[in-house]
Design a protein around this motif. Structure first.
Motif, mmCIF file in Angstrom:
data_model
loop_
_atom_site.group_PDB
_atom_site.id
_atom_site.type_symbol
_atom_site.label_atom_id
_atom_site.label_comp_id
_atom_site.label_asym_id
_atom_site.label_seq_id
_atom_site.Cartn_x
_atom_site.Cartn_y
_atom_site.Cartn_z
ATOM 1 N N PHE A 409 -16.955 -10.132 0.760
ATOM 2 C CA PHE A 409 -15.718 -10.003 1.546
ATOM 3 C C PHE A 409 -15.150 -8.664 1.762
ATOM 4 C CE2 PHE A 409 -14.599 -11.502 -2.842
ATOM 5 C CZ PHE A 409 -13.835 -10.377 -3.006
ATOM 6 N N HIS A 410 -14.209 -8.370 2.831
ATOM 7 C CA HIS A 410 -13.631 -7.199 3.033
ATOM 8 C C HIS A 410 -12.300 -7.466 3.347
ATOM 9 C CE1 HIS A 410 -17.682 -4.848 3.562
ATOM 10 N NE2 HIS A 410 -18.008 -5.883 4.009
ATOM 11 N N PHE A 411 -11.230 -6.839 3.008
ATOM 12 C CA PHE A 411 -9.922 -6.819 3.325
ATOM 13 C C PHE A 411 -9.161 -5.450 3.587
ATOM 14 C CE2 PHE A 411 -9.829 -7.172 -1.140
ATOM 15 C CZ PHE A 411 -8.936 -6.272 -1.558
ATOM 16 N N VAL A 412 -8.337 -5.567 4.442
ATOM 17 C CA VAL A 412 -7.270 -4.282 4.557
ATOM 18 C C VAL A 412 -6.013 -4.936 4.661
ATOM 19 C CG1 VAL A 412 -6.528 -2.639 6.106
ATOM 20 C CG2 VAL A 412 -8.912 -3.201 6.054
ATOM 21 N N GLU A 413 -4.932 -4.080 3.717
ATOM 22 C CA GLU A 413 -3.427 -4.620 3.626
ATOM 23 C C GLU A 413 -2.889 -3.314 4.073
ATOM 24 O OE1 GLU A 413 -2.819 -6.042 -0.416
ATOM 25 O OE2 GLU A 413 -4.217 -7.763 -0.256
ATOM 26 N N THR A 414 -1.907 -3.276 4.813
ATOM 27 C CA THR A 414 -1.166 -2.298 5.161
ATOM 28 C C THR A 414 0.769 -2.897 5.534
ATOM 29 O OG1 THR A 414 -1.064 -3.036 7.520
ATOM 30 C CG2 THR A 414 -2.643 -1.440 6.844
ATOM 31 N N GLU A 415 1.358 -1.609 4.864
ATOM 32 C CA GLU A 415 2.759 -1.919 4.987
ATOM 33 C C GLU A 415 3.553 -0.740 5.555
ATOM 34 O OE1 GLU A 415 6.694 -3.666 2.345
ATOM 35 O OE2 GLU A 415 4.708 -3.398 1.307
ATOM 36 N N TYR A 416 4.582 -0.805 6.490
ATOM 37 C CA TYR A 416 5.040 0.450 6.802
ATOM 38 C C TYR A 416 6.670 0.128 6.887
ATOM 39 C CZ TYR A 416 7.031 3.424 10.389
ATOM 40 O OH TYR A 416 7.815 4.472 10.922
ATOM 41 N N ARG A 417 7.299 1.017 6.160
ATOM 42 C CA ARG A 417 8.711 0.865 5.962
ATOM 43 C C ARG A 417 9.607 1.669 7.053
ATOM 44 N NH1 ARG A 417 11.559 0.436 0.034
ATOM 45 N NH2 ARG A 417 13.619 -0.050 0.563
ATOM 46 N N LYS A 419 12.529 1.182 8.107
ATOM 47 C CA LYS A 419 14.063 1.475 7.869
ATOM 48 C C LYS A 419 14.063 1.493 6.452
ATOM 49 C CE LYS A 419 16.510 0.045 12.064
ATOM 50 N NZ LYS A 419 17.521 -0.442 12.757
ATOM 51 N N GLU A 420 15.219 1.982 6.200
ATOM 52 C CA GLU A 420 15.512 1.785 4.350
ATOM 53 C C GLU A 420 15.528 0.426 3.997
ATOM 54 O OE1 GLU A 420 19.501 3.206 1.996
ATOM 55 O OE2 GLU A 420 18.666 4.659 3.402
ATOM 56 N N ASN A 421 15.760 -0.201 5.028
ATOM 57 C CA ASN A 421 15.930 -1.752 4.380
ATOM 58 C C ASN A 421 15.018 -2.806 5.099
ATOM 59 O OD1 ASN A 421 17.231 -1.820 6.689
ATOM 60 N ND2 ASN A 421 18.874 -3.004 6.244
ATOM 61 N N LEU A 422 14.030 -2.212 5.660
ATOM 62 C CA LEU A 422 12.987 -3.044 6.405
ATOM 63 C C LEU A 422 11.773 -2.614 6.446
ATOM 64 C CD1 LEU A 422 15.253 -4.335 9.826
ATOM 65 C CD2 LEU A 422 14.618 -5.619 7.861
ATOM 66 N N SER A 423 10.642 -3.275 6.161
ATOM 67 C CA SER A 423 9.370 -3.236 6.290
ATOM 68 C C SER A 423 8.674 -4.139 7.074
ATOM 69 C CB SER A 423 8.955 -2.721 4.909
ATOM 70 O OG SER A 423 8.892 -3.883 4.152
ATOM 71 N N ILE A 424 7.487 -3.981 7.622
ATOM 72 C CA ILE A 424 6.647 -5.003 8.176
ATOM 73 C C ILE A 424 5.090 -4.764 7.542
ATOM 74 C CG2 ILE A 424 7.824 -5.503 10.366
ATOM 75 C CD1 ILE A 424 5.929 -3.438 11.584
ATOM 76 N N GLY A 425 4.411 -5.773 7.763
ATOM 77 C CA GLY A 425 3.070 -5.508 7.092
ATOM 78 C C GLY A 425 2.114 -6.370 7.977
ATOM 79 N N ILE A 426 0.853 -5.913 7.951
ATOM 80 C CA ILE A 426 -0.371 -6.629 8.608
ATOM 81 C C ILE A 426 -1.652 -6.664 7.736
ATOM 82 C CG2 ILE A 426 -0.910 -4.733 10.103
ATOM 83 C CD1 ILE A 426 -1.855 -7.061 12.385
ATOM 84 N N ASP A 427 -2.233 -7.941 7.441
ATOM 85 C CA ASP A 427 -3.570 -7.713 6.571
ATOM 86 C C ASP A 427 -4.416 -8.365 7.329
ATOM 87 O OD1 ASP A 427 -1.571 -6.896 4.407
ATOM 88 O OD2 ASP A 427 -1.371 -8.795 3.670
#
Length: 450
Positions: A409-417, A419-427
């Motif tokens: 298997f392969h996987f990629v995980e990302t997270e982008y903050r 704003k100071e109080n908000l972040s989003i991510g996509i895996d």
């Protein structure tokens, strides 16, 4: 007048000397003054090598001239030739007995010790360097540089409590130094004293907070480590008769004193069935070079998930890497499963990290070896790529996942903050379980931080 010619010649020679010597002395004095002016001009231009050469030439004719000795000591000090500088200053002090010269000697001795400590650090002999810094700091001979370097060593050694004490002391001595305030907050965060760090940061005057924001913006989000997460995952399986799978839920991460609690409620849709699960991880404070967690889960009406699970994982820091060992016990309706997972983490340059973990399932004599490479820009972006192979699944949640089939298997995980109080991510995930299925998946999440 002189009957003896020898006496006459001697008399003439003495008379000649009496006339010429004053002119010679005046000429030397004039030359000395000119050379000293030239030396001082070179010093003002930062040309210490030329100044040193002239002073050493003058010293040949004036070996006990305190001015020359003092200037030589200073010029050599500015070139970091501390041993030679001390020789001249000590000689100057023996002549003048001046308290000012004595202070200059102490200054050079301290600089010599600081230089030696830095050399020890460059050679990797941190203990020897630390001993020098401690001596200078505790004796109050040099508080600023030795205190800073001592604090940084303690941070590197993960002795965060001692680092907190050092930087707190430096703030009291140098209240205008913004760098010590930033390092104090940093040390508190690393020591898991988040509330204390947040209180100190936000009680600063507005102009100080603005300067810290411009210099160390990450501190403002790092004092907000708690978060609430919403996530949704979708997986497509082939062959086509395999039904798609979903997973969604919420997760709370909360710091209490120096402990961290993670609680989540999850829903699973697999095999045409639905299950839900309550899950918890507890990270107790067990020191600065050792950390870990306990985990528990409960699925009240489990059909394919385990009814309960419990486990732990512990990490031990050893210089630039960590070793770990984990265990998880899964209680299904009709059987139990034990999973062991030793591993290590290697900290690489430029904030990259390499992690290796081996999952072992004695019940089915199966395994999976997972390698992960990640990079994090604190409070901004994290990216992780992993791949693995073995005879069990990438996820270990059902009995089917530990059935012995060749897998990779392969996987990629990302997270982008953003704003100071908000972040989003996509895996993303791709898994191939030979003779069973190929699974492709996508996960999205949103976090709110405070």
């Amino acid at each position: 007048m002189f009957k003896n010619p020898k006496i006459f010649k001697i008399t003439l020679f003495i008379l000649f000397l009496s006339l010429i010597i004053p002119f010679l002395i005046f000429g030397q004095t004039l030359n000395y003054d000119e050379q000293i002016i030239k030396v001082k001009n070179y010093i003002s231009l930062g040309n210490f090598i030329e100044a040193e050469a002239i002073l050493k030439e003058l010293e040949k004719f004036n070996p006990n001239n305190s001015e020359i000795l003092f200037l030589l000591g200073e010029v050599l000090f500015w070139q970091k030739k501390y041993e030679e500088s001390l020789n001249y200053l000590v000689k100057c002090y023996a002549i003048t007995k001046s308290e000012d010269i004595k202070k200059e000697i102490e200054k050079v001795e301290i600089a010599k010790l600081l230089d030696q400590a830095k050399k020890y650090q460059d050679e990797g002999n941190t203990e020897a360097a630390k001993k020098i810094y401690q001596e200078l700091f505790l004796s109050k001979k040099n508080l600023y540089e030795s205190g800073y370097n001592l604090g940084m060593i303690y941070l590197k050694e993960r002795d965060y409590q001692t680092a907190v004490s050092i930087f707190k002391k430096l703030i009291s001595l140098y209240p205008e130094d913004l760098g010590f305030k930033e390092l104090y907050i940093e040390a508190l965060i690393l020591n898991r004293k988040i509330d204390e760090a947040k209180k100190y940061l936000y009680e600063q005057p507005e102009e100080i907070k603005e300067k810290i924001w411009q210099r160390k913006k990450d501190l403002f989000c790092r004092v907000k480590p708690n978060n609430f997460k919403f996530y949704y995952s979708y997986f497509n399986l082939s062959p086509s008769y395999r039904k798609s799978e979903k997973e969604y839920g919420v997760e709370l991460s909360q710091h209490l004193n120096q402990w961290v609690f993670i609680i989540s409620a999850k829903n699973f849709e697999r095999l045409g069935l639905k299950d839900n699960q309550l899950y918890m991880e507890i990270y107790p404070y067990i020191g600065n070079t050792r950390w870990g967690y306990f985990s528990f889960s409960y699925s009240p009406d489990a059909s394919f998930l385990p009814k309960t699970t419990y486990g732990f994982e512990i990490f031990q820091t050893l210089n630039k890497f960590e070793i770990s060992f984990g265990y998880n016990h899964m209680n299904f309706k009709d059987s139990n499963v034990d999973i062991f997972f030793p591993g290590y983490i290697l900290y690489l340059p430029k904030d990259f990290m390499l992690e290796e973990k081996l999952y072992l399932v004695p019940k089915t004599n199966s395994y999976s070896l997972v390698t992960t490479v990640s990079k994090e820009i604190i409070c901004k972006l994290s990216i992780k790529y992993g791949f693995g192979f073995g005879t069990i699944s990438e996820r270990l949640t059902t009995l089917g996942d530990i059935q012995k089939f060749s897998s990779y298997f392969h996987f990629v995980e990302t997270e982008y903050r953003f704003k100071e109080n908000l972040s989003i991510g996509i895996d993303f995930i791709y898994e191939n379980r030979e003779n069973l299925y190929i699974r492709r998946g996508l996960s999205l999440f949103l976090k709110y931080w405070w």
